[in-house]
Design an enzyme around this catalytic site. Structure first.
Site: not given
Ligand SMILES: Cc1cc2nc3c(=O)[nH]c(=O)nc-3n(C[C@H](O)[C@H](O)[C@H](O)COP(=O)(O)O)c2cc1C
Length: 210
Positions: A188-189
């Site tokens: 999810g960065r």
């Protein structure tokens, strides 16, 4: 062209307790892990410099060990990077190991290693690399490849049966970091970023937003 948008999910979370107290020792551990993971040049690092007017440039050089808390590399003192560093000794280094989904960034002042260090390292290199260092006016424009090859051949011929002398224009630098950031990919960065910064008590580690 469409490139993949990778997710980074290989690593467990990176926490402060996972890091060694000394960032250079931690960096060496990650370089060693990259070597064990089969990366061809685990010590390849991007060196960013800026000239006296602040114009940046970047290129890859090879990590050649740590000395007195700094990171060492060797090059031509009269190259573009050498001229930049003569006018502005502040620089940055970046490692990226895709197989490990890890990045390390270092920032600080650069100074020259001693002549003895350069002699020691230079004479460990392959003879061809030593002659190449003598031959190359690194970063200068050359009219043709043939001109460069002819100069190499002339040096090879002239130095036959003799050790290759270390040129005055060639040697090492050491970047003494003020900050060292360890980045590890997460889903999810929301990557982990832990940065060491020098303060009066030694190194302080702080977490940065991804
Ligand atoms: C994997 C790799 C390793 C390199 N290692 C070095 C090095 O240790 N020292 C060096 O002077 N150039 C090295 N180079 C070449 C530099 O990237 C660059 O072309 C050269 O130093 C000239 O840069 P400059 O004109 O900005 O000074 C390396 C290049 C690559 C791709």
């Amino acid at each position: 062209m469409s490139l993949p948008s990778n997710q980074y999910t290989k690593n467990p979370p990176l926490d402060e307790v996972d890091l060694l107290p000394d960032p250079i020792a931690q960096l060496q551990a990650w370089i060693e892990a990259a070597r064990e993971a089969g990366m061809i040049e685990p010590g390849a690092m991007t060196l960013a410099t800026a000239d006296a007017q602040g114009r940046p440039s970047a290129r890859i050089v090879l990590f050649k060990g740590a000395k007195d808390g700094g990171v060492c590399f060797y090059t031509n003192y009269e190259s573009r990077k050498g001229c930049d560093l003569a006018g502005n000794p502040q620089a940055a280094l970046v490692f990226w190991w895709d197989k490990l989904e890890r990045q390390v960034r270092l920032e600080g002042r650069v100074d020259r290693l001693s002549r003895e260090d350069a002699e020691h390292y230079f004479h460990q290199r392959y003879r061809g690399s030593q002659i190449g260092a003598v031959t190359s006016r690194q970063s200068a424009v050359v009219a043709t490849r043939a001109e460069l090859d002819a100069r190499y051949d002339a040096h090879e011929q002239a130095l036959q049966g003799q050790p290759v002398p270390l040129p005055d224009f060639w040697g090492g630098y050491r970047l003494l970091p003020e900050s060292v950031e360890f980045w590890q990919g997460r889903g999810g960065r929301l990557h982990d970023r832990l940065r060491y910064r020098r303060d009066d008590a030694g190194w302080r580690i702080e977490r940065l937003e991804p």
